[in-house]
Design a protein around this motif. Sequence first.
Motif, PDB file in Angstrom:
ATOM      1  N   ALA A   1     -22.449  15.117  66.450  1.00 37.58           N
ATOM      2  CA  ALA A   1     -22.487  14.780  65.025  1.00 37.58           C
ATOM      3  C   ALA A   1     -21.120  14.361  64.493  1.00 37.58           C
ATOM      4  O   ALA A   1     -21.029  13.705  63.453  1.00 37.58           O
ATOM      5  CB  ALA A   1     -23.006  15.975  64.221  1.00 37.58           C
ATOM      6  N   PHE A   2     -20.057  14.729  65.187  1.00 38.85           N
ATOM      7  CA  PHE A   2     -18.704  14.406  64.732  1.00 38.85           C
ATOM      8  C   PHE A   2     -18.205  13.150  65.446  1.00 38.85           C
ATOM      9  O   PHE A   2     -17.946  13.176  66.647  1.00 38.85           O
ATOM     10  CB  PHE A   2     -17.742  15.570  65.020  1.00 38.85           C
ATOM     11  N   THR A   3     -18.064  12.072  64.720  1.00 40.20           N
ATOM     12  CA  THR A   3     -17.601  10.807  65.296  1.00 40.20           C
ATOM     13  C   THR A   3     -16.492  10.221  64.440  1.00 40.20           C
ATOM     14  O   THR A   3     -16.281  10.640  63.295  1.00 40.20           O
ATOM     15  CB  THR A   3     -18.756   9.787  65.384  1.00 40.20           C
ATOM     16  N   LEU A   4     -15.814   9.231  64.993  1.00 38.86           N
ATOM     17  CA  LEU A   4     -14.799   8.526  64.208  1.00 38.86           C
ATOM     18  C   LEU A   4     -15.442   7.648  63.138  1.00 38.86           C
ATOM     19  O   LEU A   4     -14.840   7.374  62.103  1.00 38.86           O
ATOM     20  CB  LEU A   4     -13.915   7.678  65.132  1.00 38.86           C
ATOM     21  N   ASP A   5     -16.682   7.234  63.379  1.00 39.53           N
ATOM     22  CA  ASP A   5     -17.378   6.400  62.401  1.00 39.53           C
ATOM     23  C   ASP A   5     -17.684   7.162  61.116  1.00 39.53           C
ATOM     24  O   ASP A   5     -17.646   6.582  60.029  1.00 39.53           O
ATOM     25  CB  ASP A   5     -18.683   5.848  62.994  1.00 39.53           C
ATOM     26  N   ASN A   6     -18.018   8.453  61.224  1.00 43.02           N
ATOM     27  CA  ASN A   6     -18.322   9.198  60.007  1.00 43.02           C
ATOM     28  C   ASN A   6     -17.169  10.094  59.563  1.00 43.02           C
ATOM     29  O   ASN A   6     -17.356  11.009  58.757  1.00 43.02           O
ATOM     30  CB  ASN A   6     -19.622  10.014  60.163  1.00 43.02           C
ATOM     31  N   TYR A   7     -15.981   9.830  60.100  1.00 46.56           N
ATOM     32  CA  TYR A   7     -14.779  10.526  59.652  1.00 46.56           C
ATOM     33  C   TYR A   7     -14.189   9.737  58.477  1.00 46.56           C
ATOM     34  O   TYR A   7     -13.732   8.601  58.652  1.00 46.56           O
ATOM     35  CB  TYR A   7     -13.771  10.643  60.795  1.00 46.56           C
ATOM     36  N   ILE A   8     -14.235  10.309  57.286  1.00 46.88           N
ATOM     37  CA  ILE A   8     -13.794   9.596  56.079  1.00 46.88           C
ATOM     38  C   ILE A   8     -12.274   9.528  56.040  1.00 46.88           C
ATOM     39  O   ILE A   8     -11.599  10.557  56.084  1.00 46.88           O
ATOM     40  CB  ILE A   8     -14.311  10.288  54.806  1.00 46.88           C
ATOM     41  N   VAL A   9     -11.749   8.317  55.969  1.00 47.65           N
ATOM     42  CA  VAL A   9     -10.297   8.109  55.977  1.00 47.65           C
ATOM     43  C   VAL A   9      -9.797   7.882  54.559  1.00 47.65           C
ATOM     44  O   VAL A   9     -10.330   7.042  53.818  1.00 47.65           O
ATOM     45  CB  VAL A   9      -9.918   6.898  56.860  1.00 47.65           C
ATOM     46  N   GLY A  10      -8.800   8.651  54.170  1.00 44.20           N
ATOM     47  CA  GLY A  10      -8.177   8.506  52.856  1.00 44.20           C
ATOM     48  C   GLY A  10      -6.672   8.616  52.978  1.00 44.20           C
ATOM     49  O   GLY A  10      -6.111   8.633  54.083  1.00 44.20           O
ATOM     50  N   VAL A  11      -6.020   8.725  51.848  1.00 47.31           N
ATOM     51  CA  VAL A  11      -4.560   8.830  51.848  1.00 47.31           C
ATOM     52  C   VAL A  11      -4.117  10.074  52.610  1.00 47.31           C
ATOM     53  O   VAL A  11      -3.081  10.077  53.283  1.00 47.31           O
ATOM     54  CB  VAL A  11      -4.035   8.879  50.393  1.00 47.31           C
ATOM     55  N   ASN A  12      -4.912  11.134  52.536  1.00 50.43           N
ATOM     56  CA  ASN A  12      -4.529  12.421  53.120  1.00 50.43           C
ATOM     57  C   ASN A  12      -4.541  12.438  54.647  1.00 50.43           C
ATOM     58  O   ASN A  12      -3.866  13.245  55.277  1.00 50.43           O
ATOM     59  CB  ASN A  12      -5.465  13.516  52.610  1.00 50.43           C
ATOM     60  N   ASN A  13      -5.320  11.529  55.273  1.00 57.11           N
ATOM     61  CA  ASN A  13      -5.472  11.607  56.731  1.00 57.11           C
ATOM     62  C   ASN A  13      -5.348  10.261  57.429  1.00 57.11           C
ATOM     63  O   ASN A  13      -5.771  10.104  58.574  1.00 57.11           O
ATOM     64  CB  ASN A  13      -6.828  12.242  57.080  1.00 57.11           C
ATOM     65  N   ARG A  14      -4.791   9.279  56.741  1.00 56.20           N
ATOM     66  CA  ARG A  14      -4.702   7.931  57.311  1.00 56.20           C
ATOM     67  C   ARG A  14      -3.817   7.901  58.552  1.00 56.20           C
ATOM     68  O   ARG A  14      -4.136   7.244  59.548  1.00 56.20           O
ATOM     69  CB  ARG A  14      -4.168   6.970  56.240  1.00 56.20           C
ATOM     70  N   VAL A  15      -2.713   8.624  58.516  1.00 57.52           N
ATOM     71  CA  VAL A  15      -1.778   8.619  59.642  1.00 57.52           C
ATOM     72  C   VAL A  15      -2.401   9.285  60.866  1.00 57.52           C
ATOM     73  O   VAL A  15      -2.321   8.766  61.989  1.00 57.52           O
ATOM     74  CB  VAL A  15      -0.461   9.325  59.267  1.00 57.52           C
ATOM     75  N   VAL A  16      -3.063  10.432  60.651  1.00 51.73           N
ATOM     76  CA  VAL A  16      -3.648  11.134  61.787  1.00 51.73           C
ATOM     77  C   VAL A  16      -4.822  10.334  62.362  1.00 51.73           C
ATOM     78  O   VAL A  16      -5.060  10.359  63.585  1.00 51.73           O
ATOM     79  CB  VAL A  16      -4.092  12.560  61.381  1.00 51.73           C
ATOM     80  N   HIS A  17      -5.540   9.613  61.529  1.00 50.43           N
ATOM     81  CA  HIS A  17      -6.627   8.768  62.026  1.00 50.43           C
ATOM     82  C   HIS A  17      -6.077   7.649  62.909  1.00 50.43           C
ATOM     83  O   HIS A  17      -6.642   7.347  63.961  1.00 50.43           O
ATOM     84  CB  HIS A  17      -7.417   8.181  60.859  1.00 50.43           C
ATOM     85  N   ALA A  18      -4.973   7.051  62.477  1.00 52.06           N
ATOM     86  CA  ALA A  18      -4.350   5.993  63.278  1.00 52.06           C
ATOM     87  C   ALA A  18      -3.871   6.551  64.626  1.00 52.06           C
ATOM     88  O   ALA A  18      -4.018   5.900  65.667  1.00 52.06           O
ATOM     89  CB  ALA A  18      -3.192   5.378  62.514  1.00 52.06           C
ATOM     90  N   ALA A  19      -3.310   7.764  64.584  1.00 51.80           N
ATOM     91  CA  ALA A  19      -2.859   8.399  65.828  1.00 51.80           C
ATOM     92  C   ALA A  19      -4.045   8.685  66.748  1.00 51.80           C
ATOM     93  O   ALA A  19      -3.968   8.485  67.969  1.00 51.80           O
ATOM     94  CB  ALA A  19      -2.112   9.690  65.511  1.00 51.80           C
ATOM     95  N   ALA A  20      -5.149   9.137  66.164  1.00 52.53           N
ATOM     96  CA  ALA A  20      -6.351   9.415  66.961  1.00 52.53           C
ATOM     97  C   ALA A  20      -6.865   8.150  67.624  1.00 52.53           C
ATOM     98  O   ALA A  20      -7.273   8.170  68.794  1.00 52.53           O
ATOM     99  CB  ALA A  20      -7.427  10.031  66.070  1.00 52.53           C
ATOM    100  N   MET A  21      -6.847   7.027  66.905  1.00 47.04           N
ATOM    101  CA  MET A  21      -7.303   5.764  67.479  1.00 47.04           C
ATOM    102  C   MET A  21      -6.418   5.336  68.649  1.00 47.04           C
ATOM    103  O   MET A  21      -6.895   4.827  69.660  1.00 47.04           O
ATOM    104  CB  MET A  21      -7.315   4.676  66.402  1.00 47.04           C
ATOM    105  N   SER A  22      -5.100   5.564  68.519  1.00 49.24           N
ATOM    106  CA  SER A  22      -4.181   5.233  69.610  1.00 49.24           C
ATOM    107  C   SER A  22      -4.467   6.074  70.847  1.00 49.24           C
ATOM    108  O   SER A  22      -4.422   5.581  71.978  1.00 49.24           O
ATOM    109  CB  SER A  22      -2.734   5.438  69.154  1.00 49.24           C
TER     110      SER A  22
END
Length: 464
Positions: A127-148
């Motif tokens: 149920a936990f995917t990157l597609d349904n992980y909501i990206v905002g100002v608070n987690n934009r950097v960590v999301h970019a790191a996760a994608m890398s």
Amino acid sequence: MMTNPWEQTLSALELELDPAIISTWFKKTNLYETSEDKLIIACPDAYSKNVIQSRYADKIKDILQELYKKKMDIDFIVQPEKIDEPISGPLFDEPPVIKQHVPINDNQYDTPTHLAISPIHNALNDAFTLDNYIVGVNNRVVHAAAMSVVENPGMIYNPLFIYGTTGVGKTHLLHAIGNEIQKRNPNFRVLYSSTEEFVNDLITHIRQRKEMKNFRDKYRQSDVLLIDDVQFLAKKDSSQEEFYHTFNALYQANKQIVIASDREPTQITQLADRLVSRFRGGLMVQISPPDYETRLAIIEVKSKEQKLNLSQSVIEYLAQQPTENIREIHGMILKLKSFAISHNQVLNLATVRSILDPNGESKVQKRRITPEVIIDTVTKYFETSLKDLCGKKRTKDVVIPRQMTMFLLRNELGLNLTDIGELLGGRDHTTVIHGYNKIKNSIEKENNLILRSHLKALRQQLFA
């Protein structure tokens, strides 16, 4: 007595516990026997029975007492036809869904050793995917790191150390990283584990004098190791020692390590310096609590997932609630869904207010929002006066605060148009409609950034 009191109990329990806990421990339970003052619940295996009985029995009894208005006993048994089956399932509350992983095809392991690896019983939650992980100002950097990390596991950010307060989405991101890597690399061994399981696993092997090689292979032969709540390694010297060697084995083999914690390494008391050093040797990224806009997006997604049709005013009201915990936001959505199903009623703003705050005052909110509080906040923010708001001046420096007051009185308190008009100098309802719509359209349709900024600042002051 209700037809199936256990289903009724589970519905109430879903409002209080994390969905992962419900999915892990309660999904396969059923009502075995019932009487006037006792329920007997069948569990799929002995381990589930022990966990439910030790951790959740008191909460279940409270729910039963609320349902029946009298004291009810509850007992748990193992489903008779499954008594002799081996115990399976995760060792703690978080990961609910078991998923098969194909072992890596690597010549460095011969066949007997490879087959000796313990099965991954604490697997990823689909149920936990990157597609349904909501990206905002608070987690934009960590999301970019996760994608890398997903694109180049073990090669760029290793380890990736994610930290933040409870309920901000760390566990979601760990599972999402694992799921995406597994999808792109089906032969990778991806292991998600909590620190609690790691420690318990180690203790079990030591106490029962099991072969330590099996324990070490389970963790060290992973291509991707995802470790949650690493702060619980504090004060556990032997576990730290074992984790240190596991970390080194994976790191030296260029295997990806992702770690989550509620604080950064230097703030974890009694954590060995050499572990702190290794954690800090990769990329450390903080997830902050979601801001208003991110909460809005989360509520929109969660309500759609639950097939709950909420108006924009209700979504905004939920986003304004004094919580920065995503789990609590999800809990609000489930509570509204339960009400909508049981009462077959449209969830307008007034209804939602009565559901979430039946006594008229939030436990967390520092003050109760009233018309007087809104008017006072607006006049101070725009440096105007109540006399101007209620007067006939139509200059821009008065009209905008006046219309903003109308919008907030309508949106935040649900006041009718006549009452709003009376509060602002006896204006008729058509004037109030015009003022309300002026702000609403400017924000939603015209995307007026200045008015958006004013409204955000006012809401922050109101709900501070």
